[in-house]
Design a protein around this motif. Structure first.
Motif, short mmCIF file in Angstrom:
data_model
loop_
_atom_site.label_atom_id
_atom_site.label_comp_id
_atom_site.label_asym_id
_atom_site.label_seq_id
_atom_site.Cartn_x
_atom_site.Cartn_y
_atom_site.Cartn_z
N PHE A 12 0.83 -1.18 0.00
CA PHE A 12 0.00 0.00 0.00
C PHE A 12 0.88 1.25 0.00
O PHE A 12 1.87 1.33 0.69
N GLY A 13 0.41 2.28 -0.77
CA GLY A 13 1.10 3.57 -0.79
C GLY A 13 2.18 3.66 -1.84
O GLY A 13 2.79 4.70 -2.01
N HIS A 14 2.51 2.58 -2.56
CA HIS A 14 3.54 2.60 -3.61
C HIS A 14 2.93 2.05 -4.90
O HIS A 14 2.44 0.92 -4.92
N ARG A 15 2.98 2.84 -5.87
CA ARG A 15 2.42 2.42 -7.14
C ARG A 15 3.33 1.38 -7.78
O ARG A 15 4.55 1.52 -7.77
N PRO A 16 2.79 0.30 -8.33
CA PRO A 16 3.65 -0.75 -8.93
C PRO A 16 4.43 -0.21 -10.11
O PRO A 16 3.95 0.64 -10.85
N ALA A 47 -6.60 4.12 -2.27
CA ALA A 47 -5.27 4.68 -2.02
C ALA A 47 -4.24 4.21 -3.03
O ALA A 47 -3.18 4.82 -3.17
N CYS A 48 -4.55 3.13 -3.76
CA CYS A 48 -3.60 2.61 -4.75
C CYS A 48 -3.71 3.32 -6.10
O CYS A 48 -2.93 3.03 -7.01
N SER A 97 -3.87 8.44 -2.42
CA SER A 97 -3.18 7.79 -1.29
C SER A 97 -3.13 8.72 -0.09
O SER A 97 -3.38 8.32 1.06
N GLU A 98 -2.85 9.99 -0.35
CA GLU A 98 -2.78 10.96 0.74
C GLU A 98 -4.14 11.17 1.38
O GLU A 98 -4.29 11.16 2.60
#
Length: 799
Positions: A83-87, A133-134, A140-141
């Motif tokens: 979560f919080g990091h885009r692939p 959030a993804c 996400s924020e």
């Protein structure tokens, strides 16, 4: 609050397994997804009441999309991704071109105001919020706004402060404003997510509204605790049970697996989750519950029939053999008049009980027996009808930082071989002793405060033992420490002060090691030894008492050595009524009366002590007392050094007696001591004064440099002086007056300023082999005093 009552049964059932309610059908494309393992993500502002976000129309950089992909295919919506990091997008060959975002996407991601997005997000549940959030950095924020997560959190768990669960068996609430992470609500949600909820009346609503609660398919709801315990076969159940606000009555709670059960309610959690039983023990932990946890709830045993015969084996909370649960932040109450609120019994019973309140019970608070152990920390145990804590039959707990107070009986009672390690506890205002030890019990009590007991502080009796080390024992109505009936504890390094009676009281064949304590300010003697008691008392400071320092009476004994006894109102040491202590190498000084006082047949040994600066005599011996006084220094007294009177006896040998304001030794009123090899010198009055029928044997003493006569014999006294050296005096060597007689044999009397021997008229002296030499001629001064000087070795008394 809701009340749930189990149905009446004729016998105790085993755990009831409730069938899981029918789940709503889900689309075959939906996946059974959990909340991501790393739900904690970035958050731009604190969880204040007002939103930290501003209206904004900020344009984001154009996105570069490879021609072989659509513009949304690169963003994963799986909750199993971090979560919080885009692939990262896959690298592809060929030149990518800049493509504008689709209008709807551009509006949602770039132009829609934060407040509107937050309003939309407020309708989402936790899994949907994590998926949102993804999408992008902005989502996400916003999806990690603490206010959103607080609302979701309180809906599910009810807590008004985040409950952190960082590891098994550990729960604690935090203040969000003080937490170092930006979103403690979400972090706690992650830690508590998989669990069963006991929430009476809510289960039917939950399972009948599948659309409303889509995404919470890993949560289970039950109406009773028994059903939740029976739901352990559910595939996603990990042993965590939340018991929500309410009163749960007469459920059979027998725990024999490592479940975790915790109260869930707003405000003071434990006060709002109440589990009670009226017929049987409320909680029973059995073998198999080694890692079980119960916390944040009130546990009550409140029998309908209060008679003892129906409830003699029932407890509010019972922990049996080979189990070690954790009981945390619970309120424990019992109105049963027998048994105990908490009973821990049997080999291998080793719970951890912490932050609990065990109070207002009509029996024992905490009962540890039959080789049970355990750790008991930071509990409050108060106002129980019997002892706050019982430890017996080889029970051996570790008890730290407990507050044990206002008991209607004793604070802590160890007996029948009970043991235990008690550290940093506050034990006060109990009706009987703060700590009682009996019948071979042997606890260790370290750095506790034991005070304001309505009787004594520590009571050790009937062959009790124990180690009491570095405690503060003060302001108790009776003695700070009582030791009796063949008990033998160790009392070391304690401060024992300001008691309304004595400091340490040893009687009835008591023993014990009393070592290194600071004993002061007590209303009676600092240490009292009586009735054949025989302790070892050493390295203590006994001072500033309102009575005496050490009082030995009624055939008391003991070894009293290397103590400092000073500034007490009465005698530093009293020895009386047939007592025979040994006092050795003590410093006894600065008392407001006598240093050491032997009277009424007080005996014993006083040797190698330093006795000085007393308002009265350094040592007094009277009324049949017959001590052995050897190798002491007795000096600086504002009265005499040693006073023997009223038929006193004693062997006074090898002492140094000097610099006293009056005679170094006084012997009077039919007393008959023996003085041998003493040095009696530099007195501000005479050396030895014998009068009013005094007798005594004075042998091989050195008597010198005294301001008055070396030996004054007066008023019908009749001592024997043999082989003494009486010299360098500032008056006569020996002066005999007022119908006194004496036997002088082999004495050396020399260099005295007013003559060697002065005899009044009518005095009969038996003299043999005395040497009276080099004494100054003082006839005129002698005549003015009504006596005749004798200066020759073979002189005959003048008649």
């Amino acid at each position: 609050m809701n009340s749930v009552r189990a149905s009446n049964v004729s016998r105790r059932p085993r755990r009831v397994s409730r069938p899981r309610p029918v789940q709503p059908e889900r689309n075959h494309q939906e996946r059974d997804e959990d909340v991501p393992a790393d739900m904690v993500a970035e958050e731009s502002g604190p969880g204040a009441q007002n939103s930290p976000y501003q209206l904004r129309r900020k344009s984001l950089p154009k996105r570069t999309v490879c021609p072989t992909k659509t513009n949304m295919e690169g963003a994963s919506t799986s909750t199993t991704d971090n979560f919080g990091h885009r692939p990262k997008r896959p690298r592809v060959s060929g030149k990518c071109q800049d493509l504008p975002a689709a209008p709807a996407e551009q509006y949602l991601q770039e132009k829609l105001p934060d407040e509107v997005v937050l309003k939309i997000f407020s309708y989402l549940l936790e899994q949907d919020l994590c998926r949102a959030a993804c999408v992008c950095k902005r989502f996400s924020e916003l999806a990690n706004d603490p206010i959103l997560w607080k609302r979701l959190y309180m809906e599910v768990f009810e807590y008004t402060r985040p409950m952190m669960h960082p590891e098994a068996g550990k729960f604690y609430q935090i203040n969000p404003e003080e937490y170092e992470q930006p979103n403690p609500w979400k972090e706690s949600f992650q830690q508590l997510y998989k669990g069963a909820h006991v929430k009476p009346g809510f289960a039917e609503h939950f399972y009948s509204n599948p659309a409303r609660y889509k995404g919470r398919d890993n949560m289970f709801y039950y109406d009773t605790i028994e059903d939740a315990l029976g739901g352990g076969q559910e595939p996603h159940f990990d042993g965590l049970i939340f018991v929500h606000s309410g009163i749960y009555t007469d459920e059979w709670i027998y725990i024999e697996s490592p479940i975790t059960m915790i109260g869930a309610a707003p405000g003071k959690v434990a006060e709002k989750v109440i589990i009670e039983n009226t017929r049987d023990s409320t909680f029973v932990f059995m073998e198999g519950s080694e890692d079980a946890y119960v916390g944040y709830m009130t546990i009550r045993f409140n029998p309908d029939d209060k008679s003892a015969q129906h409830h003699n084996a029932h407890h509010c909370l019972e922990i049996t053999v080979n189990c070690s649960p954790i009981i945390d932040h619970c309120i424990i109450r019992s109105t049963c008049t027998v048994g105990s609120a908490v009973c821990v019994s049997g080999q291998g019973a080793c719970p951890t009980i912490k932050h609990c309140n065990i109070s207002d019970c009509e029996n024992v608070g905490l009962y540890i027996t039959d080789h049970a152990q355990g750790i008991y920390e930071d509990n409050e145990i108060s106002n129980n009808a019997l002892a706050g804590i019982w430890v017996k039959n080889h029970g051996n707990p570790i008890i730290r930082r407990n507050h044990i107070h206002h008991g209607r009986d004793v604070g802590v009672f160890t007996f029948d071989h009970g043991m235990g390690y008690f550290e940093s506890c506050n034990i006060h205002r109990n009706r009987i002793a703060g700590f009682e030890v009996k019948a071979y019990a042997n606890p260790t009590v370290v750095r506790c405060e034991i005070h304001h007991g309505q009787t004594g502080g520590i009571y050790v009796h009937e062959k009790g033992r124990g180690q009491f080390i570095e405690n503060k024992i003060y302001a108790n109505n009776f003695a700070g420490v009582w030791i009796t009936s063949n008990s033998d504890p160790t009392i070391r390094g304690n401060a024992i002060f300001n008691g309304n009676q004595g400091g340490v009281y040893i009687f009835g064949d008591g023993r014990g090691l009393i070592e290194g304590n600071d004993i002061y300010g007590n209303a009676l003697a600092g240490i009292q030894i009586r009735t054949n008691s025989c302790p070892i008392v050493r390295h203590n400071k006994i001072h500033d008492g309102q009575h005496g320092g050490i009082y030995v009476h009624e055939k008391g004994q003991g070894v009293i050595e290397e103590n400092e006894v000073y500034s007490n109102t009465l005698a530093g040491v009293w020895v009386t009524t047939g007592s025979t202590p040994v006092l050795r190498r003590n410093r006894i000084h600065s008392g407001k009366q006598v240093g050491v006082y032997f009277y009424d047949n007080g005996h014993g040994v006083l040797e190698d002590n330093d006795i000085y600066n007393h308002m009265y005599s350094g040592v007094q011996i009277r009324t049949g007392s017959n001590p052995k006084i050897r190798r002491n220094k007795i000096w600086g007294g504002q009265n005499g050094g040693i006073l023997v009177y009223n038929s006193g006896l004693g062997f006074i040998e090898d002492n140094e007696i000097f610099d006293n304001a009056m005679a170094g030794v006084w012997i009077k009123t039919d007393s008959n001591p023996t003085l041998r090899r003493n040095k009696i010198h530099d007195g501000r009055d005479g050396g030895i004064c014998i009068f009013n029928g005094g007798r005594g044997l004075l042998e091989e003493n050195d008597i010198f440099r005294n301001a008055q006569a070396g030996v004054l014999i007066s008023t019908n006294s009749h001592p024997v002086l043999r082989k003494n050296r009486i010299f360098d005096g500032f008056a006569a060597g020996i002066e005999i007056t007022n119908h006194a007689t004496a036997t002088l044999e082999g004495n050396q009397i020399f260099n005295n300023r007013f003559g060697g021997l002065f005899l009044a008229s009518g005095v009969n002296v038996t003299m043999k082999d005395n040497k009276i030499l080099n004494n100054q001629d003082a006839i005129e001064k002698a005549v003015s005093r009504g006596v005749t000087p004798v200066t020759q070795q073979t002189a005959t008394p003048s008649v």
